[in-house]
Design an enzyme around this catalytic site. Structure first.
Site, PDB file in Angstrom:
ATOM      1  N   HIS A 144     100.155  44.724   3.720  1.00  0.00           N
ATOM      2  CA  HIS A 144     100.769  43.919   2.667  1.00  0.00           C
ATOM      3  C   HIS A 144     100.010  42.609   2.468  1.00  0.00           C
ATOM      4  O   HIS A 144      99.779  42.178   1.336  1.00  0.00           O
ATOM      5  CB  HIS A 144     102.231  43.620   3.019  1.00  0.00           C
ATOM      6  CG  HIS A 144     103.101  44.826   3.056  1.00  0.00           C
ATOM      7  ND1 HIS A 144     104.080  45.063   2.111  1.00  0.00           N
ATOM      8  CD2 HIS A 144     103.142  45.880   3.899  1.00  0.00           C
ATOM      9  CE1 HIS A 144     104.685  46.199   2.383  1.00  0.00           C
ATOM     10  NE2 HIS A 144     104.136  46.712   3.472  1.00  0.00           N
TER      11      HIS A 144
ATOM     12  N   ASP B  93     106.202  39.731  -2.120  1.00  0.00           N
ATOM     13  CA  ASP B  93     106.228  41.139  -1.750  1.00  0.00           C
ATOM     14  C   ASP B  93     107.543  41.767  -2.180  1.00  0.00           C
ATOM     15  O   ASP B  93     108.601  41.133  -2.104  1.00  0.00           O
ATOM     16  CB  ASP B  93     106.043  41.272  -0.239  1.00  0.00           C
ATOM     17  CG  ASP B  93     105.730  42.693   0.188  1.00  0.00           C
ATOM     18  OD1 ASP B  93     106.669  43.520   0.209  1.00  0.00           O
ATOM     19  OD2 ASP B  93     104.558  42.980   0.490  1.00  0.00           O
TER      20      ASP B  93
END
Length: 474
Positions: free
Chosen positions: A22, A120
């Site tokens: 990520h 995110d």
């Protein structure tokens, strides 16, 4: 003036989930924005902040300047992103946003004011921060558009019927086509299903419609049908990928040779020297990512399969919990048995390895970042999907792009389901030694050229980044 030192009016606060799959693509997108004069404040969580400070030093050597802040994570001391992944996810998924809000309020006072919050998808609570501060918000989605379209379908169109993963049933999803049960993300099946992971993934689809943008690490030419389907469903998709350091793709910044956020020390010199000694397309590179844990039995099967194949291989494998060296995973005498035909390291500079002319195949878990890295370097895949989104990625690799082969699992005498050594041997030889492998390599190179075109001046992703910068600069 360093890239990203901030002469423009746009200021983005970026918040990534603290795991390499990520963090790395969000760092790369931040670098892309910084190269256009956008000020980036990259916010990390306290337990991971040391890694981001290390990344800052790496980025400064590349001539890239980001700002770094941290916020409390309320996690116990000593948490580990591999062994404690689900504990960390559970905590960060359901946080409240007051700490982030305070950071943004301070940045607005010291200036220039924040014009966009990039976060995110696994942190939906940022939506409330965006609302409270009246700042536009961009969701950062780290899986494929195909996986996003699958979740969108089962959120709004069709209720999931809890089919068995090994059943012969199939579902038809618009813009994707028929998906067999084994091709769906593992969140649709136990144990992730019973742990509530599917409910979480479906709920996150709601954040698509409440955001100003959904930033996707993909490109229109790669997943056009899924991307267009999402856009037709009013998802504000902005494709900006593949998010790969510039030196390996568009080459606008030759100094941009790594993401900057590697979780472990890379054994670069040893890998490159060994690869330099091997013929073109003769090496199988083996890596299963930064969080996958593989049983000792499976490691033995991989080792035996690679040895039996007779081909060269470079294998990045970390010591398991409680081990001091990787060699504790293998049988006695394995190190001597390898000779010069194999090299085993704890962690490798993956993009440099994949970009090396001696590498002819990548045995991978098919995580989305590894998939895009192989594609961007024109390397065919030996697909060993494990969990999460990886089965769907594997289907794309094998059936749509035709740049890899899928390894089959079988059940051994002890009842363990795994990739057997003889299947590994057979598939390695197929990709390295056969005409089929040469055709897979041609397809992979075509994908590489398509990826490069998307990121070059006037390409789809480059144009989308330009458009995003203009919108957040208003």
């Amino acid at each position: 003036m360093a890239r990203g030192s901030g002469s423009g009016s746009a200021h983005v606060v970026a918040l990534a989930f603290p795991q390499a799959g990520h963090t790395n693509p969000m760092l790369q997108f931040s670098k892309d924005l910084a190269s256009q004069g956008v000020i980036i404040t990259f916010v990390s969580f306290a337990f991971d902040h040391h890694r981001m400070l290390k990344a800052d030093k790496t980025l400064q050597r590349m001539g890239i300047r980001l700002r770094f802040e941290s916020i409390p994570d309320h996690l116990p001391p000593g948490v580990d992103i591999v062994s404690d992944l689900f504990k960390i996810f559970g905590q960060l998924y359901q946080m409240e946003g007051s700490d982030l809000e305070k950071v943004i309020q301070r940045l607005n006072v010291t200036g220039p004011p924040v014009t966009c919050i990039l976060h995110d998808v696994f942190m939906p609570w940022v939506a409330q921060v965006s609302h409270n501060l009246n700042i536009p918000r961009a969701v950062f989605y780290t899986q494929s558009a195909t996986v996003g379209a699958i979740y969108h379908h089962f959120k709004y169109v069709q209720k999931w019927n809890n089919c068995e993963q090994d059943s012969k049933d199939a579902v038809v999803i618009p813009a994707i086509g028929e998906m067999r049960m084994p091709d769906l993300p593992s969140s649709f099946f136990p144990p992730l299903l019973t742990a509530g992971y599917l409910d979480i993934c479906l709920s996150l689809v709601d954040s698509f419609n409440r955001a100003s943008w959904v930033i996707w690490n993909s490109f229109d030419e790669l997943e056009g049908k899924a991307i267009n389907h999402l856009r037709e469903a009013n998802v504000p998709v902005c494709t900006v990928g593949p998010l790969i350091p510039s030196a390996f793709l568009d080459r606008r910044n030759s100094e941009d040779t790594q993401f900057g956020g590697s979780p472990w020390e890379e054994e670069t010199e040893e890998c490159m020297e060994w690869l330099n000694s091997k013929p073109p397309h003769s090496v199988v590179y083996v890596s299963f990512g930064s969080i996958a844990t593989i049983s000792t039995k499976q490691i033995w099967e991989i080792g035996r399969g690679l040895q039996s194949s007779g081909q060269n291989y470079l294998w990045a494998i970390r010591p398991s919990a409680g081990q001091t060296t990787v060699w504790e995973n293998f049988w006695e005498g394995f190190a001597e048995e390898i000779g010069d035909r194999g090299l085993i390291v704890k962690w490798s500079p993956q993009l440099k390895v994949l970009n090396h002319p001696s590498v002819g195949a990548f045995m991978s878990h098919c995580g989305w970042n590894s998939t895009l890295e192989a594609l961007s370097c024109g390397v065919p895949l030996l697909a060993c999907d494990l969990r999460f989104d990886q089965p769907a990625n594997c289907k794309l690799i094998v059936d749509l792009w035709k740049m890899g082969i899928k390894l089959r699992r079988t059940q051994n005498a002890d009842g363990d389901v795994m990739f057997a050594w003889d299947e590994i041997e057979r598939c390695v030889r197929r990709v390295i030694c056969s005409e089929e492998g040469a055709e897979l390599r041609k397809n992979a190179v075509r994908c590489k050229e398509s990826a490069k075109k998307a990121k070059m001046e006037g390409g789809s992703s480059h144009s989308n980044v330009n458009g995003f910068v203009k919108e957040i600069s208003k």
